[in-house]
Motif scaffolding. Structure first.
Motif, mmCIF file in Angstrom:
data_model
loop_
_atom_site.group_PDB
_atom_site.id
_atom_site.type_symbol
_atom_site.label_atom_id
_atom_site.label_comp_id
_atom_site.label_asym_id
_atom_site.label_seq_id
_atom_site.Cartn_x
_atom_site.Cartn_y
_atom_site.Cartn_z
ATOM 1 N N THR A 86 0.799 -1.225 0.000
ATOM 2 C CA THR A 86 0.000 0.000 0.000
ATOM 3 C C THR A 86 0.842 1.290 0.000
ATOM 4 O O THR A 86 0.466 2.235 -0.689
ATOM 5 C CB THR A 86 -1.051 0.012 1.129
ATOM 6 N N PRO A 87 1.978 1.343 0.694
ATOM 7 C CA PRO A 87 2.769 2.580 0.594
ATOM 8 C C PRO A 87 3.226 2.847 -0.842
ATOM 9 O O PRO A 87 3.276 3.996 -1.289
ATOM 10 C CB PRO A 87 3.965 2.303 1.506
ATOM 11 N N ARG A 88 3.531 1.765 -1.567
ATOM 12 C CA ARG A 88 3.911 1.912 -2.972
ATOM 13 C C ARG A 88 2.787 2.509 -3.801
ATOM 14 O O ARG A 88 2.982 3.338 -4.670
ATOM 15 C CB ARG A 88 4.241 0.529 -3.562
ATOM 16 N N MET A 89 1.573 2.007 -3.526
ATOM 17 C CA MET A 89 0.403 2.478 -4.263
ATOM 18 C C MET A 89 0.197 3.962 -4.022
ATOM 19 O O MET A 89 -0.046 4.737 -4.954
ATOM 20 C CB MET A 89 -0.840 1.686 -3.829
ATOM 21 N N VAL A 90 0.335 4.354 -2.763
ATOM 22 C CA VAL A 90 0.138 5.763 -2.414
ATOM 23 C C VAL A 90 1.232 6.618 -3.062
ATOM 24 O O VAL A 90 0.961 7.679 -3.628
ATOM 25 C CB VAL A 90 0.150 5.930 -0.876
ATOM 26 N N GLU A 91 2.455 6.105 -3.011
ATOM 27 C CA GLU A 91 3.569 6.852 -3.590
ATOM 28 C C GLU A 91 3.340 7.097 -5.081
ATOM 29 O O GLU A 91 3.537 8.198 -5.595
ATOM 30 C CB GLU A 91 4.875 6.057 -3.383
ATOM 31 N N ALA A 92 2.857 6.059 -5.768
ATOM 32 C CA ALA A 92 2.605 6.195 -7.201
ATOM 33 C C ALA A 92 1.500 7.216 -7.454
ATOM 34 O O ALA A 92 1.600 8.070 -8.340
ATOM 35 C CB ALA A 92 2.232 4.843 -7.801
ATOM 36 N N ALA A 93 0.450 7.136 -6.636
ATOM 37 C CA ALA A 93 -0.689 8.033 -6.867
ATOM 38 C C ALA A 93 -0.319 9.483 -6.590
ATOM 39 O O ALA A 93 -0.847 10.398 -7.215
ATOM 40 C CB ALA A 93 -1.855 7.615 -5.983
ATOM 41 N N GLN A 94 0.588 9.699 -5.651
ATOM 42 C CA GLN A 94 0.903 11.079 -5.271
ATOM 43 C C GLN A 94 2.115 11.637 -5.997
ATOM 44 O O GLN A 94 2.444 12.802 -5.830
ATOM 45 C CB GLN A 94 1.117 11.145 -3.754
ATOM 46 N N HIS A 95 2.775 10.811 -6.776
ATOM 47 C CA HIS A 95 3.999 11.274 -7.430
ATOM 48 C C HIS A 95 3.692 12.387 -8.434
ATOM 49 O O HIS A 95 2.804 12.234 -9.272
ATOM 50 C CB HIS A 95 4.656 10.096 -8.150
ATOM 51 N N GLY A 127 -14.873 -13.924 -3.973
ATOM 52 C CA GLY A 127 -16.175 -14.515 -3.737
ATOM 53 C C GLY A 127 -16.403 -14.968 -2.299
ATOM 54 O O GLY A 127 -17.473 -15.470 -1.967
ATOM 55 N N LEU A 128 -15.407 -14.785 -1.422
ATOM 56 C CA LEU A 128 -15.574 -15.249 -0.029
ATOM 57 C C LEU A 128 -16.246 -14.188 0.840
ATOM 58 O O LEU A 128 -16.636 -14.470 1.968
ATOM 59 C CB LEU A 128 -14.223 -15.633 0.573
ATOM 60 N N GLY A 129 -16.353 -12.961 0.320
ATOM 61 C CA GLY A 129 -16.984 -11.906 1.096
ATOM 62 C C GLY A 129 -18.025 -11.202 0.255
ATOM 63 O O GLY A 129 -18.216 -11.519 -0.913
ATOM 64 N N LYS A 130 -18.709 -10.249 0.874
ATOM 65 C CA LYS A 130 -19.762 -9.507 0.183
ATOM 66 C C LYS A 130 -19.402 -8.027 0.159
ATOM 67 O O LYS A 130 -18.649 -7.540 0.992
ATOM 68 C CB LYS A 130 -21.099 -9.685 0.920
ATOM 69 N N ARG A 131 -19.958 -7.329 -0.809
ATOM 70 C CA ARG A 131 -19.761 -5.883 -0.870
ATOM 71 C C ARG A 131 -21.048 -5.220 -1.324
ATOM 72 O O ARG A 131 -21.947 -5.886 -1.846
ATOM 73 C CB ARG A 131 -18.615 -5.541 -1.814
ATOM 74 N N THR A 132 -21.093 -3.885 -1.151
ATOM 75 C CA THR A 132 -22.265 -3.120 -1.583
ATOM 76 C C THR A 132 -22.162 -2.836 -3.079
ATOM 77 O O THR A 132 -21.132 -3.097 -3.696
ATOM 78 C CB THR A 132 -22.305 -1.788 -0.809
ATOM 79 N N ALA A 133 -23.245 -2.259 -3.637
ATOM 80 C CA ALA A 133 -23.236 -1.966 -5.076
ATOM 81 C C ALA A 133 -22.353 -0.753 -5.373
ATOM 82 O O ALA A 133 -21.749 -0.652 -6.430
ATOM 83 C CB ALA A 133 -24.650 -1.714 -5.581
ATOM 84 N N ILE A 134 -22.301 0.194 -4.437
ATOM 85 C CA ILE A 134 -21.314 1.266 -4.570
ATOM 86 C C ILE A 134 -20.197 0.880 -3.603
ATOM 87 O O ILE A 134 -20.446 0.567 -2.442
ATOM 88 C CB ILE A 134 -21.921 2.670 -4.282
ATOM 89 N N TYR A 135 -18.973 0.816 -4.123
ATOM 90 C CA TYR A 135 -17.936 0.194 -3.287
ATOM 91 C C TYR A 135 -16.535 0.629 -3.676
ATOM 92 O O TYR A 135 -16.316 1.160 -4.759
ATOM 93 C CB TYR A 135 -18.022 -1.333 -3.397
ATOM 94 N N THR A 136 -15.605 0.412 -2.755
ATOM 95 C CA THR A 136 -14.193 0.394 -3.113
ATOM 96 C C THR A 136 -13.765 -1.057 -2.901
ATOM 97 O O THR A 136 -14.253 -1.705 -1.977
ATOM 98 C CB THR A 136 -13.334 1.313 -2.207
ATOM 99 N N PRO A 137 -12.871 -1.574 -3.755
ATOM 100 C CA PRO A 137 -12.538 -2.992 -3.633
ATOM 101 C C PRO A 137 -12.036 -3.375 -2.253
ATOM 102 O O PRO A 137 -12.357 -4.432 -1.741
ATOM 103 C CB PRO A 137 -11.457 -3.190 -4.683
ATOM 104 N N PHE A 138 -11.230 -2.525 -1.618
ATOM 105 C CA PHE A 138 -10.796 -2.812 -0.250
ATOM 106 C C PHE A 138 -10.491 -1.493 0.431
ATOM 107 O O PHE A 138 -10.414 -0.445 -0.213
ATOM 108 C CB PHE A 138 -9.612 -3.777 -0.213
ATOM 109 N N ALA A 139 -10.333 -1.548 1.745
ATOM 110 C CA ALA A 139 -10.274 -0.310 2.522
ATOM 111 C C ALA A 139 -9.109 0.583 2.135
ATOM 112 O O ALA A 139 -9.186 1.808 2.236
ATOM 113 C CB ALA A 139 -10.212 -0.650 4.012
ATOM 114 N N GLN A 140 -8.001 -0.015 1.657
ATOM 115 C CA GLN A 140 -6.832 0.799 1.324
ATOM 116 C C GLN A 140 -6.735 1.094 -0.168
ATOM 117 O O GLN A 140 -5.668 1.368 -0.697
ATOM 118 C CB GLN A 140 -5.554 0.106 1.794
#
Ligand SMILES: Cc1cc2nc3c(=O)[nH]c(=O)nc-3n(C[C@H](O)[C@H](O)[C@H](O)COP(=O)(O)OP(=O)(O)OC[C@H]3O[C@@H](n4cnc5c(N)ncnc54)[C@H](O)[C@@H]3O)c2cc1C
Ligand code: SF4
Ligand code: SF4
Ligand code: SF4
Ligand code: SF4
Lengths: 276, 679
Positions: free
Chosen positions: B220-229, B288-301
């Motif tokens: 996740t730090p890598r992802m953030v670094e890329a997004a903010q670069h 497929g092991l969990g559920k999500r809403t129709a409006i969603y982000t894939p995961f919290a981070q």
């Protein structure tokens, strides 16, 4: 009124109203069963017009004679369905502007001549569609089937004998409306790809090049076949190539003025039977 | 619509259509033994003598290795001393050393395009057994190249400007690494990811072999670094739909899929997600092991941490009623009218890092995947073991939420199985299965793991030690053999296999079965390769230019490969390849202009019939329609005109043109004809 008289009236109207600057039709030829092209510029000249079952030549090649259409004026022309397909091809290959052409359509069955309804090439699309449907049948020829039965060696011998008469007069090329290049590949001599001599190699080179250049373009009008002074059955080659292109690529030449040339275009689902 | 392409800087004045006089030719023929490679089959001395007799040949010599330093020097010396007008090197494939010898010729003052290679190795000595006939064939090949080179033209390289901006396609670890490396070197990057978030598979993993560090914590730090670069422009939920142009000058069309959420104003507060009443959608991220809403982000981070609406499952889109999210969003960010948008990009280089998929296990009906809830694949196990997963890191059975006391792992479930799966080894499954056994041992005390395997392939730094640890410290029981069937009996999963080391069939009653599923290409990989214009292998993994010497370049100049889209890879390999790709991109961007081979088509405007067949046939859209005007400005003729900056020299148009108006520099009709006649 006979169809010939109807069309004479129509031609006079087209010319006197100024709709077209010229109409290309047929007049009497040197013998009773031959017709010549007639270039009608005034209503009076329409008197010479003939329209009967001997009017089989495909006249569309005259449309692309140097400069005829460059003033953007319209020209009328007598065309059978093969001729209408021809102008579609010429338009698709940017050799003429289809809007400039007024089609005087007709068809011949046996001795009978019938008029075809329509004015521009596009008006005949339903007719051409039905030609495509009937094409697999129409392209059949017992002689082709017979040749297909031969082994390659025998087939080669057949064509070698037929081509041995070829005198490289290029009448077939001159007669074909699709052979419009200013310089034909056979006229190149640096290097000389196609041997001009009338021997087996040169004869095959010419006739195979011709077959390829016309595959997916030949409409089977028969101009070449009739022009050949030594009666080489060119129609067999053309029809065989047309079968091939229809079977492999679902392509019949001259369906519309926007049809893509079959050898220059590709679709993702084209069959790749030729790739080993 | 056509885009404007930069016109090449060097003038392109080759006279191809005129007859070339070659009576004054002085050709040097250099016949290489290539050690034993050629010398053992072809009598090189005899060949040199024969070539010496050929008209127009001034020197013909043979030597052990012409590519060596003294070899090249002797070619240069011969050029200078004999004022050679052309050179034929009879040696290995031009793919190997054409550039080498052209450079040597240029150093000796000869135009490099006056040098040709006669391939007497791959096309002769390597494939023939009879020395006499091989020598004869080598003579034919060499003679034909002598005839060609006599008619070669002194071509000039074409210079094209380079757009210094890279496109990276795919935002998994490989794509992120490549983007960061390029951006950190100061060049601009556009990073395109088709999912709503960056991360790829690595974001789904729990802990990673061989160090067992938490995947999310390093990812996740890598992802953030890329997004903010500041040098990286991030486009998520976006797909590349068109690529044309060429190295240094690509034109790319990107589709921005409608998110129905305005990412500019949305702050990612998540109120919409909490309030969405449509909560029972299967989560792709949790396999497929969990559920999500129709409006969603894939995961919290997720990065960006902005939701999207899953149109297919949204109540409003299905029934025309709901819009709860719109009502609760204080920033008015939800827009049900949003449409897909298209962006045009100009880039100089492309890194393809589109990753992999895990194989669909339902092909193994006998393992009961899809039939029994507790038969899962490795990626699903990762989600169970992950602290951010549906069970918060507890290993629980999907069927009843109980802790499994016995787990059977089946390796090579798909890999190395030509009948049902794939022929190759997926390379990572031995390692992640050992990891899974360890995680299971750490999380479920007293849990018993049994691993069916074919071989343990653990080559890599710290890898074998890692699998040994699973066996020795965490008591994973390895059984060498295949499983033939899994069935349910009294609430247990019965696994029947064979232990080939004991030579006995075994049946194990398990609570959970984990399949080490094969890594396969993305399902759309082949179509995507066609969009981008790169090659792929029989499976759909993208092809490198040379497996050993150019493993990160695709066969298309300016397009590079990184990560598992090229072949199954673990994270260290993906990252290494990504950095290698980045360095290739940076090398390309280190110059302002690029030199290109001048092998391009030209048209003879006098003979062109203007049929536009070539315009349509050209796969690179390199041919335009050009008006020829008279003095008064009236169009007298329209002809085809090749843009040498775009032309790739494929020759398609040349073979199409019925009037024989097109010709290809370096492979002119005269050259080819002479070559054929020389045989
Ligand atoms: C069960 C399992 C466990 C693993 N455990 C480990 C481990 O412990 N240690 C380890 O080193 N490795 C492990 N791996 C391997 C690791 O997951 C891969 O090496 C790594 O994810 C490869 O990264 P990548 O970026 O090449 O591909 P991916 O992670 O697949 O990323 C590709 C990205 O490209 C995007 N994309 C695809 N197509 C397009 C497109 N057309 N346009 C735009 N974007 C696109 C995808 O959405 C994705 O985000 C494991 C793999 C599995 C399956
Ligand atoms: S090849 Fe012959 S039959 Fe075919 S269109 Fe030309 S002239 Fe007519
Ligand atoms: S018309 Fe007949 S003889 Fe003349 S070139 Fe054609 S095939 Fe040969
Ligand atoms: S294919 Fe040949 S004749 Fe036709 S437009 Fe192209 S160059 Fe001209
Ligand atoms: S050689 Fe012809 S077809 Fe090939 S890229 Fe160049 S212009 Fe296009």
């Amino acid at each position: 009124m006979t169809i010939q008289e109807q069309y004479k009236t129509r031609v006079r109207e087209l010319l006197s109203s100024g709709t077209v600057k010229m109409v290309i039709g047929y007049k009497a030829g040197t013998t009773a069963d031959r017709r010549r092209p007639l270039f009608i510029r005034t209503p009076e000249e329409a008197d010479q017009l003939l329209l009967d079952s001997a009017c089989i030549a495909n006249l569309s090649g005259y449309l692309i004679a140097e400069g005829l259409l460059s003033d953007e004026k319209r020209v009328g022309i007598f065309l059978k369905p093969d001729g209408i397909r021809t102008i579609n091809i010429l338009a698709a290959e940017a050799q003429l502007n289809i809007e400039q052409i007024i089609v005087l359509g007709f068809d011949i069955t046996g001795q009978e001549v019938t008029a075809l309804q329509g004015e521009t090439a596009g008006d005949f699309s339903a007719l051409i569609e039905s030609i495509k449907e009937g094409a697999p049948e129409a392209l059949k020829n017992p002689l082709i089937d017979q040749l297909e039965q031969l082994n390659p060696k025998e087939r080669f011998a057949y064509w070698q004998a037929e081509f041995s008469r070829c005198i490289k007069c290029y009448a077939c090329r001159q007669a074909c409306p699709m052979c419009y290049c200013r310089r034909c590949i056979v006229d190149c001599n640096q290097p000389q790809w196609v041997n001009t001599s009338s021997h087996t190699l040169g004869n095959f080179e010419w006739n195979i090049v011709r077959a390829f250049h016309l595959s997916g373009r030949c409409v089977g009008c028969g101009n070449c076949d009739r022009a050949c002074p030594v009666n080489i059955p060119l129609r067999l080659i053309n029809a065989r190539m047309a079968q091939e292109v229809l079977g492999s690529f679902d392509h019949l030449a001259g369906m519309s003025d926007t049809q893509e040339p079959v050898l220059a275009s590709f679709k993702k689902d084209d069959s790749e039977t030729f790739i080993l | 619509m056509r885009t404007e392409y930069p016109v090449p800087l060097a003038p392109f004045g080759q006279q191809l259509h005129t007859y070339k006089d070659c009576t004054m030719a002085k050709i040097g023929v250099f016949i290489c033994h290539c050690g034993e490679n050629i010398g053992a089959k072809v009598d090189c001395t005899k060949l040199a003598a024969a070539m010496g007799e050929h008209p127009g040949v001034a020197v013909a010599v043979d030597y052990k290795y012409f590519c060596s330093d003294p070899g090249q020097e002797s070619v240069k010396k011969a050029i200078r001393e004999n004022n050679l007008t052309g050179v034929v090197i009879a040696a290995c494939s031009p793919r190997m050393h054409e550039a080498t010898f052209r450079k040597a010729c240029a150093e000796a003052g000869l135009n490099p395009y006056m040098c040709e290679i006669a391939n007497i190795r791959e096309q002769c000595s390597w494939v023939h057994t009879d020395p006499e006939m091989a020598t004869e064939k080598a003579a034919d090949i060499t003679r034909s190249m002598v005839e060609k080179v006599k008619r070669n033209n002194k071509l000039k390289s074409i210079e094209v400007p380079v757009t210094r901006r890279a496109l990276v396609i795919g935002g998994g670890i490989a794509g992120i690494q490549a983007a960061l490396d390029i951006a950190n070197a100061g060049q601009e990057v556009v990073l395109v990811e088709r999912e709503p978030t960056l991360g790829g598979h690595m974001a789904q993993l729990s802990e990673t072999f061989p160090t067992l560090d938490c995947s999310q914590c390093i990812m996740t730090p890598r992802m953030v670094e890329a997004a903010q670069h500041p040098k990286i422009r991030l486009l998520t939920y976006a797909e590349v739909v068109g690529v044309d142009g060429y190295i240094g000058n690509f034109h790319v069309k990107v589709k921005m899929k409608a998110r129905y959420v305005d990412t500019e104003s949305c702050t990612g507060c998540g109120d919409c997600i909490t309030k969405c009443p449509n909560k029972k959608n299967s989560s792709e991220f949790d396999c497929g092991l969990g559920k999500r809403t129709a409006i969603y982000t894939p995961f919290a981070q997720s990065v960006p941490n902005k939701p999207i609406i899953d149109k297919a499952n949204c109540t409003y889109f299905k029934n025309g009623k709901c819009k709860v999210c719109q009502k609760v969003c204080e920033l008015n960010s939800i827009n049900f009218e949003m449409q897909d948008e298209f962006i045009d990009l100009e880039v100089g280089a492309i890194v393809v890092a589109t990753g992999f998929q895990v194989q669909d296990n339902s092909v193994y009906g006998e393992y009961g995947y899809g039939k029994y809830k507790d038969v899962i694949n490795g990626l699903q196990f990762e989600r169970l073991a992950s602290a951010s997963g549906p069970t918060f890191g507890k290993i629980l059975r999907p069927s009843d939420g109980k802790e499994p006391e016995t787990v059977v792992f089946i390796q090579c479930a798909g890999s190395r199985d030509p009948s049902k799966g794939v022929r190759y080894c997926s390379k990572i499954c031995c390692m992640y299965t050992a990891k899974h056994a360890m995680l299971y041992a750490h999380k479920v005390h007293g849990g018993k793991s049994n691993i069916f395997y074919m071989d343990i392939r653990a080559a890599g730094k710290g890898y074998d030690e890692f699998t040994r640890r699973a066996i020795e410290d965490d008591e994973a029981s390895y059984l060498r053999g295949r499983v033939s069937k899994v069935w349910e009996e009294n609430g247990k999963l019965m696994v029947r296999g064979v232990d080939t080391l004991l030579g006995k069939p075994v049946v194990i009653a398990a609570d959970m079965v984990v399949l080490a599923t094969a890594m396969v290409p993305q399902p759309d990989a082949k179509d995507f390769a066609k969009v981008v214009g790169i090659g792929y292998d029989e499976y759909g993994f993208f092809n490198e230019a040379h497996l050993k010497l150019r493993p990160v370049e695709s066969s298309t100049a300016g397009i590079f490969l990184a990560g598992a889209c090229q072949s199954p890879k673990d994270i260290p390999d993906s990252v290494a390849q990504a950095s290698a790709s980045a360095s290739k991109v940076l090398a390309l961007f280190s110059k302002e202009k690029l030199e290109r081979e001048p092998v391009v088509a030209t048209n003879n405007e006098t003979t062109c019939a203007g049929c536009w067949g070539c315009v349509l046939a050209c796969p690179y859209n390199a041919i335009e329609k050009k008006d020829i005007l008279d003095r008064s400005g009236k169009v007298i003729k329209r002809v085809a005109s090749v843009n040498p900056g775009l032309c790739q020299g494929c020759g398609t148009c040349v073979s199409f043109c019925r009037s024989n108006s097109l010709d290809l520099a370096g492979f002119t009709e005269q050259q080819i004809f002479a070559e054929v006649m020389g045989l």
